[in-house]
Design a protein around this motif. Structure first.
Motif, PDB file in Angstrom:
ATOM      1  N   GLU A   1       6.646  -0.345  -2.312  1.00 37.05           N
ATOM      2  CA  GLU A   1       5.836   0.325  -3.336  1.00 37.05           C
ATOM      3  C   GLU A   1       4.406  -0.205  -3.331  1.00 37.05           C
ATOM      4  OE1 GLU A   1       6.630   1.691  -7.815  1.00 37.05           O
ATOM      5  OE2 GLU A   1       6.727  -0.474  -7.508  1.00 37.05           O
ATOM      6  N   ALA A   2       4.244  -1.493  -3.013  1.00 39.02           N
ATOM      7  CA  ALA A   2       2.908  -2.096  -2.958  1.00 39.02           C
ATOM      8  C   ALA A   2       2.183  -1.739  -1.666  1.00 39.02           C
ATOM      9  CB  ALA A   2       3.011  -3.617  -3.102  1.00 39.02           C
ATOM     10  N   ARG A   3       2.805  -0.867  -0.871  1.00 45.93           N
ATOM     11  CA  ARG A   3       2.212  -0.353   0.355  1.00 45.93           C
ATOM     12  C   ARG A   3       2.033  -1.435   1.431  1.00 45.93           C
ATOM     13  NH1 ARG A   3       1.684   4.750  -0.770  1.00 45.93           N
ATOM     14  NH2 ARG A   3       0.984   5.501  -2.755  1.00 45.93           N
ATOM     15  N   ARG A   4       3.081  -2.261   1.571  1.00 47.12           N
ATOM     16  CA  ARG A   4       3.121  -3.260   2.643  1.00 47.12           C
ATOM     17  C   ARG A   4       4.281  -2.924   3.572  1.00 47.12           C
ATOM     18  NH1 ARG A   4       3.068  -7.159  -1.752  1.00 47.12           N
ATOM     19  NH2 ARG A   4       5.185  -7.672  -1.162  1.00 47.12           N
TER      20      ARG A   4
ATOM     21  N   ASN B   1       2.186   4.641   2.696  1.00 43.43           N
ATOM     22  CA  ASN B   1       0.982   5.449   2.931  1.00 43.43           C
ATOM     23  C   ASN B   1       0.597   5.519   4.408  1.00 43.43           C
ATOM     24  OD1 ASN B   1       0.151   2.801   3.110  1.00 43.43           O
ATOM     25  ND2 ASN B   1      -1.765   3.125   2.006  1.00 43.43           N
ATOM     26  N   ARG B   2       1.376   4.914   5.295  1.00 41.32           N
ATOM     27  CA  ARG B   2       1.056   4.980   6.722  1.00 41.32           C
ATOM     28  C   ARG B   2       1.670   6.233   7.314  1.00 41.32           C
ATOM     29  NH1 ARG B   2       2.255   0.048   9.780  1.00 41.32           N
ATOM     30  NH2 ARG B   2       0.562  -0.743   8.537  1.00 41.32           N
ATOM     31  N   MET B   3       0.820   7.244   7.558  1.00 39.32           N
ATOM     32  CA  MET B   3       1.276   8.538   8.066  1.00 39.32           C
ATOM     33  C   MET B   3       0.760   8.839   9.466  1.00 39.32           C
ATOM     34  SD  MET B   3       3.101   9.568   5.664  1.00 39.32           S
ATOM     35  CE  MET B   3       3.385   9.636   3.936  1.00 39.32           C
TER      36      MET B   3
ATOM     37  N   THR C   1      12.257  -5.991  -1.686  1.00 33.59           N
ATOM     38  CA  THR C   1      11.939  -5.020  -0.640  1.00 33.59           C
ATOM     39  C   THR C   1      11.302  -3.779  -1.228  1.00 33.59           C
ATOM     40  OG1 THR C   1      13.726  -5.819   0.759  1.00 33.59           O
ATOM     41  CG2 THR C   1      12.952  -3.585   1.168  1.00 33.59           C
ATOM     42  N   LEU C   2      11.906  -3.225  -2.265  1.00 31.02           N
ATOM     43  CA  LEU C   2      11.370  -2.015  -2.877  1.00 31.02           C
ATOM     44  C   LEU C   2       9.990  -2.250  -3.477  1.00 31.02           C
ATOM     45  CD1 LEU C   2      14.609  -0.604  -4.531  1.00 31.02           C
ATOM     46  CD2 LEU C   2      13.501   0.156  -2.422  1.00 31.02           C
ATOM     47  N   LEU C   3       9.781  -3.411  -4.062  1.00 32.91           N
ATOM     48  CA  LEU C   3       8.452  -3.735  -4.612  1.00 32.91           C
ATOM     49  C   LEU C   3       7.415  -3.844  -3.502  1.00 32.91           C
ATOM     50  CD1 LEU C   3       9.390  -6.309  -7.394  1.00 32.91           C
ATOM     51  CD2 LEU C   3       8.569  -3.961  -7.698  1.00 32.91           C
TER      52      LEU C   3
END
Length: 179
Positions: free
Chosen positions: A46-49, A130-132, A41-43
């Motif tokens: 971090e991979a922005r998925r 990164n989804r803001m 989950t954390l990976l």
């Protein structure tokens, strides 16, 4: 293997004893599946998925409220209380805020007129880091590794500002949650 009573074990005998007492070599520890899931989950985050995670455990529970003007006032107050509000996800399609609160909060959460707290066995999809902005769920207040939203000040602020509409009926319909 038992040790001889008249002499000390050799290094090889100690190693053999450790190997025999360790059990099957291919049998994972009971908690390794959970750890592996958390790492995956954390990976993914971090991979922005976008990543679906189980609530509860060691990560967090979630408080669900309206995301309307009153809820934005709650965020502003939590910004003051926390020196920057902990993580909040907005889902514009449902009109909800998802406040990430400490794990175990759902077990202690008393019925609230303007919010619901969920933990295990429920899940949530975390938007990529990164989804803001919309479309879709996004981080209204980004996730920071050092904080979650504290439940007591959040509960008090939600009672003060009374965000509407409440999520109770929708959650009862969607999940069968009646809290």
């Amino acid at each position: 293997m038992t040790a001889p009573t008249t002499s000390l074990l050799t290094g090889a005998e100690v190693m053999q004893h450790l190997v025999e007492s360790a059990g099957a070599t291919r049998e994972p520890a009971a908690d390794m599946a959970d750890l592996a899931e958390v790492i995956r989950t954390l990976l993914a985050v971090e991979a922005r998925r976008d990543t679906r995670v189980r609530l509860g455990g060691n990560l967090f529970d979630v408080v669900i409220s309206s995301s309307g003007l009153q809820a934005r006032s709650v965020v502003a107050l939590m910004d003051q209380v926390q020196g920057g509000c902990g993580p909040v996800i907005e889902d514009p399609d449902s009109g909800w805020f998802y406040w990430l609160v400490p794990p175990g909060s759902s077990a202690q959460w008393e019925r609230h007129t303007h919010a619901v707290c969920l933990g295990a066995p429920h899940t949530i999809t975390l938007p990529s880091l990164n989804r803001m902005v919309p479309p879709g769920p996004y981080w209204f207040r980004p996730s920071a590794s050092d904080r979650l939203v504290p439940t007591k000040p959040l509960r008090d602020a939600l009672a003060r500002f009374r965000p509407e509409p409440t999520p109770h009926a929708a959650l009862t319909t969607q999940l069968g949650v009646t809290s």
